[in-house]
Design an enzyme around this catalytic site. Structure first.
Site, PDB file in Angstrom:
ATOM      1  N   GLY A 146       2.735  -8.574   1.942  1.00 42.44           N
ATOM      2  CA  GLY A 146       1.933  -8.623   0.713  1.00 42.44           C
ATOM      3  C   GLY A 146       2.252  -9.840  -0.139  1.00 42.44           C
ATOM      4  CD  GLU A 148       8.143  -7.188  -1.558  1.00 39.96           C
ATOM      5  OE1 GLU A 148       7.123  -6.505  -1.627  1.00 39.96           O
ATOM      6  OE2 GLU A 148       8.509  -7.742  -0.505  1.00 39.96           O
ATOM      7  CG  ASP A 195       9.352  -3.078  -1.478  1.00 41.65           C
ATOM      8  OD1 ASP A 195       8.153  -2.757  -1.297  1.00 41.65           O
ATOM      9  OD2 ASP A 195       9.717  -4.263  -1.598  1.00 41.65           O
ATOM     10  N   GLY A 196       8.409  -0.805   0.488  1.00 44.46           N
ATOM     11  CA  GLY A 196       7.977  -0.658   1.874  1.00 44.46           C
ATOM     12  C   GLY A 196       8.560  -1.749   2.750  1.00 44.46           C
ATOM     13  CB  ALA A 197       9.830  -2.433   5.612  1.00 45.40           C
ATOM     14  CG  ASP A 198       5.446  -6.378   6.387  1.00 45.60           C
ATOM     15  OD1 ASP A 198       4.399  -5.758   6.123  1.00 45.60           O
ATOM     16  OD2 ASP A 198       5.937  -7.233   5.626  1.00 45.60           O
ATOM     17  CB  SER A 203      -0.950  -0.005   1.203  1.00 47.42           C
ATOM     18  OG  SER A 203      -0.227  -0.126   2.400  1.00 47.42           O
ATOM     19  N   GLY A 241       7.184  -8.940   3.231  1.00 50.95           N
ATOM     20  CA  GLY A 241       6.421 -10.075   2.712  1.00 50.95           C
ATOM     21  C   GLY A 241       4.984 -10.102   3.167  1.00 50.95           C
TER      22      GLY A 241
HETATM   23  C1  5RP Z   1       4.920  -6.845   0.391  1.00 48.62           C
HETATM   24  C2  5RP Z   1       5.793  -6.118   1.348  1.00 48.62           C
HETATM   25  C3  5RP Z   1       5.391  -4.742   1.736  1.00 48.62           C
HETATM   26  O1  5RP Z   1       6.426  -3.867   1.438  1.00 48.62           O
HETATM   27  C4  5RP Z   1       5.094  -4.707   3.216  1.00 48.62           C
HETATM   28  O2  5RP Z   1       4.138  -5.705   3.507  1.00 48.62           O
HETATM   29  C5  5RP Z   1       4.562  -3.329   3.643  1.00 48.62           C
HETATM   30  O3  5RP Z   1       3.297  -3.160   3.085  1.00 48.62           O
HETATM   31  P1  5RP Z   1       2.471  -1.816   3.252  1.00 48.62           P
HETATM   32  O4  5RP Z   1       3.195  -0.757   2.506  1.00 48.62           O
HETATM   33  O5  5RP Z   1       1.126  -2.167   2.640  1.00 48.62           O
HETATM   34  O6  5RP Z   1       2.351  -1.499   4.724  1.00 48.62           O
HETATM   35  O7  5RP Z   1       6.797  -6.591   1.812  1.00 48.62           O
HETATM   36  O8  5RP Z   1       5.323  -8.164   0.218  1.00 48.62           O
END
Ligand code: 5RP
Length: 223
Positions: free
Chosen positions: A97, A103, A81-84, A30, A95
């Site tokens: 997503g 990635e 890229d994003g991260a959890d 997102s 991961g």
């Molecule tokens: C997808 C990812 C995303 O970067 C991670 O889940 C963060 O998602 P978001 O930006 O929706 O908070 O690793 O595999």
């Protein structure tokens, strides 16, 4: 500000890291969706993108951004890229997503990883967020036992009532209960367990920079 507004803020800020005339590596999620929307405004100033998921590819192409196969291009300057979760050293859990394998592949092809995240993602020690692990289905139950032996509780990720199937045709285990003080060691160990495709700890492909969305604006952290 809402969490989504913080994500939009860093998605926009990431444009400053996109080199004109080049191909950019694009993650999934997102936060990245906000980045892709912002990237649409400069689509005529980039050569295109290498994408980490079918979902991101669809969004990029809908905006008229050319998507290259990773094999069509050489080294890429920047991956966004994003991260959890992201720790003080730039190590990440990714991961959420389900796109972790592609990635990591795209991140490995890029010189710099620019992580875009709202401040809720920043942690002292990785592991509060369950670690996603892409696995081959026939190895699932043995891997559940291997994670249990290290104190983790692994669950097969579902989509509805069926196991989720990734873009690579595999499944995901989400492993909770871990406290990962040595991300590089953890990644190296789990990666060599038979049946593991990719572990969602990004230590070898850690962030170079994090653009952290806070109520006071975007904070830039360089690792
Ligand atoms: C997808 C990812 C995303 O970067 C991670 O889940 C963060 O998602 P978001 O930006 O929706 O908070 O690793 O595999």
């Amino acid at each position: 500000m809402t969490q989504d507004e913080l994500k939009a803020q860093v998605g926009q800020a990431a444009l400053h890291y996109v080199p004109a005339g080049e191909v950019v590596g694009v993650g999934t999620g997102s936060t990245v969706n906000h980045f892709i929307t912002a990237l649409g405004a400069m689509k005529d100033r980039i050569a295109g993108a290498v994408s980490s998921s079918v979902a991101s590819t669809v969004r990029l192409q809908a905006l008229g951004i050319r998507v290259f196969d990773a094999n069509e291009v050489g080294e890429i300057s920047v991956y966004i890229d994003g991260a959890d979760e992201i720790d003080p050293r730039g190590f990440m859990i990714k991961g959420g997503g389900a796109a972790l394998t592609r990635e990591k592949i795209v991140a490995a092809q890029c010189r710099r990883f620019v992580c875009i995240a709202d401040e809720s993602k920043r942690v002292e020690v990785l592991g509060r967020y369950p670690v996603p692990v892409e696995v081959i289905a026939m190895a699932t139950q043995r891997l559940v036992r291997q994670f249990a032996a290290m104190g983790g509780s692994a669950r097969l990720r579902l989509q509805g009532v069926q196991p989720l199937v990734t873009d690579n045709g595999q499944c995901i285990l989400d492993v909770s209960g871990l406290s990962i003080s040595d991300p590089a060691g953890f990644e190296t160990e789990v990666n060599q367990w038979p049946g593991v495709v990719t572990v969602g700890v990004f230590a070898h492909q850690k962030a170079s920079v994090c653009l952290l969305g806070t109520a006071d604006g975007v904070r830039t952290i360089v690792y």
